[in-house]
Write an enzyme that holds these catalytic residues in place. Structure first.
Site, short mmCIF file in Angstrom:
data_model
loop_
_atom_site.label_atom_id
_atom_site.label_comp_id
_atom_site.label_asym_id
_atom_site.label_seq_id
_atom_site.Cartn_x
_atom_site.Cartn_y
_atom_site.Cartn_z
N SER A 192 0.86 -1.19 0.00
CA SER A 192 0.00 0.00 0.00
C SER A 192 0.89 1.23 0.00
O SER A 192 2.06 1.17 0.39
CB SER A 192 -0.86 0.00 1.27
OG SER A 192 -1.51 1.24 1.44
N TYR A 205 -2.30 -1.21 10.70
CA TYR A 205 -2.41 -1.56 9.28
C TYR A 205 -1.17 -1.13 8.50
O TYR A 205 -0.58 -1.92 7.75
CB TYR A 205 -3.66 -0.88 8.70
CG TYR A 205 -3.82 -1.03 7.20
CD1 TYR A 205 -4.38 -2.19 6.66
CD2 TYR A 205 -3.44 -0.02 6.31
CE1 TYR A 205 -4.54 -2.34 5.28
CE2 TYR A 205 -3.60 -0.15 4.94
CZ TYR A 205 -4.15 -1.31 4.43
OH TYR A 205 -4.32 -1.45 3.07
#
Ligand code: NAD
Ligand code: MG
Length: 300
Positions: A192, A205
């Site tokens: 990401s 995360y």
């Protein structure tokens, strides 16, 4: 000189898909594509294959929805057999993907289960390779994202579940897949922009996504001599059920994508070509790489 008749059809990326403001309803995790407003494009009608993965055998985690759905559809359109996995509560989304894969005349199967369970990860790889007569593409796309304002709000249970889903499952699945994967096989992980530019509200995360980049590089170095390549895709903001089902605060979702140069979120189908590239022989000299699909926020 090109005249009007021969001029190519050019598509402006800033207006190709919807931009903010958004008003999509809140969902409970893991969320469904059916509640996304406006609906997302996973390539159902838009992805055109070119036989790039003919006869290949792919396992796609999180293949029911979002980026995993787009990768699964694209792999099948490119000629690959595809097994998808997802949580048991996501059967409806998964069914639709399986039907689309079947339409391509390749093997299609859904295997529901919880990737936080090592035993399930091992049996998933075994079942997938039995169903398809082997395994040569592993796309780890499943992921968990839960925003929290403060470290005090992150319970050990949440921290554990996020790491189990995003990091441990990838480790277990890679380990099991490498037992059966031949030379020419490819592994694609999902990192990401958060791997490099973490949001304060995504502490756990973002940490998993940074781990995925390091894991991808290290494993690529390890298995290169076996003829297996390992790469990662690093999306920026993408319009999926992950975000309104606890991934982002609802007020932030209103202007989701506005902070990237292209001023809109990406659609899952816009990530698919990168999964196809890494899966296919077109990327035969690329391994240990992370490729951003970020709407213009560059990776370091
Ligand atoms: P999504 O919710 O559509 O897909 C995530 C999938 O993960 C779910 O469909 C579910 O099947 C699976 N999953 C979650 N927990 C699981 C578990 N315990 N066992 C089995 N399956 C489980 O959302 P998405 O945005 O398409 O997410 C796909 C990947 O893309 C994730 O790894 C996510 O971190 C990553 N990503 C998304 C964005 C974004 O903006 N949407 C940005 C960067 C990275
Ligand atoms: Mg889903």
């Amino acid at each position: 000189m090109t005249d009007a008749k021969t001029a190519p059809v050019l598509i402006d990326p800033t207006t190709k898909y919807p931009g903010p403001p958004f008003d999509t309803p809140k969902q409970s995790a893991p969320g469904t594509v059916h509640k996304l407003q406006p609906p997302a494009d996973h390539g159902e009608t838009s992805y055109e294959g070119h036989g790039r993965l003919k006869g290949r055998r792919a396992l796609v985690t999180g293949g029911d929805s979002g980026i995993g759905r787009a990768a699964a559809i694209a792999f099948a359109r490119e000629g690959a057999h595809v097994v998808i996995t997802y949580l048991p509560s996501e059967e409806e989304d998964a069914r639709e993907v399986i039907q689309l894969i079947e339409k391509e005349g390749v093997t299609a199967k859904g295997i529901p289960g919880d990737l936080k369970d090592e035993g399930f990860c091992r049996s998933l790889v075994k079942q997938a390779s039995e169903v398809m007569g082997g395994l040569d593409i592993l796309a780890n796309v499943a992921g968990k994202q839960t925003h929290q304002k403060s470290i005090e709000d992150i319970t050990t249970e949440q921290f554990d579940a996020t790491f189990k889903t995003n990091v441990y499952a990838m480790f277990w699945l890679c380990k099991a897949a490498l037992e059966v994967m031949p030379a020419g096989g490819t592994i694609i992980n999902t990192a990401s922009i958060q791997s490099y530019d973490p949001s304060a509200i995504l502490l756990d995360y973002a940490s998993t996504k940074a781990a995925i980049v390091a894991f991808t590089k290290a494993l690529a170095g390890q298995v290169a001599e076996r003829g297996i390549r390992v790469n990662a895709v690093a999306p920026g903001p993408v319009w999926t059920a992950l975000q309104p089902s606890g991934g982002q605060p609802m007020d932030k979702l209103k202007d989701f994508g506005s902070h990237v140069p292209l001023k809109r979120p990406g659609q899952p189908v816009e990530c698919a070509p990168v999964y196809v590239f890494f899966a296919s022989d077109a990327s035969s000299y690329v391994t240990g790489e992370t490729y951003g699909v970020t709407g213009g926020n560059p990776l370091p």
